[in-house]
Design an enzyme around this catalytic site. Structure first.
Site, short mmCIF file in Angstrom:
data_model
loop_
_atom_site.label_atom_id
_atom_site.label_comp_id
_atom_site.label_asym_id
_atom_site.label_seq_id
_atom_site.Cartn_x
_atom_site.Cartn_y
_atom_site.Cartn_z
N ASP A 64 9.14 21.53 20.42
CA ASP A 64 9.13 22.13 21.74
C ASP A 64 7.72 22.25 22.31
OD1 ASP A 64 9.78 23.62 24.02
OD2 ASP A 64 9.82 25.52 22.91
N ASP B 128 8.13 19.64 29.27
CA ASP B 128 8.81 20.47 28.28
C ASP B 128 9.81 19.66 27.48
OD1 ASP B 128 9.89 22.52 26.82
OD2 ASP B 128 10.89 23.49 28.51
#
Length: 287
Positions: A98, A283
């Site tokens: 992430d 992201d």
């Protein structure tokens, strides 16, 4: 005769230079008995303006770091996850890599609200008693995501990425309660999260896994890259990028802030609605 000239970005030139330098350093290491090769490599290092002997040795170590791929599984184009190992002997976990956060966490044994055996076989849970490289930290950990929070405490252990990129003494969190993530976590295909953001976002003063990989010289370049599949497997390359995954040239974009991977955006439009200049984060956590 007219020739069209193309200006190369500073990012691209630096990346190419580092690749050539690393290739030269590997050659110097492999042919250590050839003084002319060693001298040439040291002269390259001297351009940086510091001690050539010390810097040369350091750069050779960096050049010997790995560039390896992790398979990224794709679940309905909504979750992208891969494997990481923690401890000695390694305990396997599935994590979301992430870029929107900076800590590594996995559920611990006896974790509450951490899945059920009849849903995807349950979550893998870290057992510190089975790792000879475990070190106690004990400081509190609580992180808030858009979907909720998780709580636990920090520990230290070895992290293995891909085949054999081993990061030593990594500070990470053992999660004791993941109830804040709700049914999304219970039904999700992942056990935990490995943050690839910057230290500014990291809780508990923990270096990110990738920063430690760079500092410990176990990756060949301070670069990672994603090639996500479309309802099929993709890959995360650590220590470089896989040029078989794209055509043409890479366009490098400056960060506006090194916390999230935050970039400036000229415009976002939906139909007749336009945002004008704004910003956004790159992201990989599919938020």
């Amino acid at each position: 005769v007219r020739m069209k000239l193309k200006k190369r970005s500073a990012h691209e030139m630096v990346a190419d230079h580092l690749k050539r330098e690393n290739d030269a350093l590997r050659l110097a290491l492999e042919n250590g008995s050839a003084p002319e090769v060693m001298d040439m490599a040291k002269k390259s290092v001297m351009l940086r303006g510091s001690n050539p002997e010390e810097d040369f040795e350091e750069q050779v170590q960096v050049a010997e770091g790995a560039s390896e791929n992790i398979i990224i599984k794709d679940y309905s184009n909504a979750q992208y996850y891969g494997e990481v190992m923690i401890g000695t002997p390694p305990q396997k976990f599935t994590v979301i890599f992430d870029t929107g956060s900076s800590n590594l966490w996995v559920p611990k044994t006896k974790c509450k609200n951490c899945g059920y055996w009849f849903i995807h076989g349950g979550k893998s849970k870290y057992d510190e008693s089975k790792s000879s490289s475990f070190k106690k930290d004990g400081s509190d950990f609580k992180i808030q995501y858009g979907s909720g929070s998780v709580k636990g405490f920090f520990s230290r252990d070895e992290i293995t990425l891909a085949k054999d990129i081993v990061v030593k003494d990594q500070k990470f969190a053992e999660v004791a309660n993941a109830g804040g993530l709700g049914v999304g976590y219970v039904m999700g295909q992942f056990d935990g999260i490995l943050g690839l953001g910057f230290e500014k976002l990291s809780l508990g003063g923990a270096n990110t896994v990738f920063k430690n990989a760079i500092d410990q010289k176990v990756v060949s370049q301070p670069v990672f890259s994603f090639a996500l599949g479309d309802n099929k497997d993709g890959e995360l390359t650590l220590g470089g990028y896989d040029d078989s995954k794209f055509k043409g040239e890479i366009t490098w974009v400056n960060l506006s802030e090194a916390s999230y991977w935050l970039i400036d955006i000229d415009d976002v439009s939906v139909g007749r609605i336009s945002s004008g200049k704004t910003n956004g984060i790159v992201d990989s956590g599919t938020s």
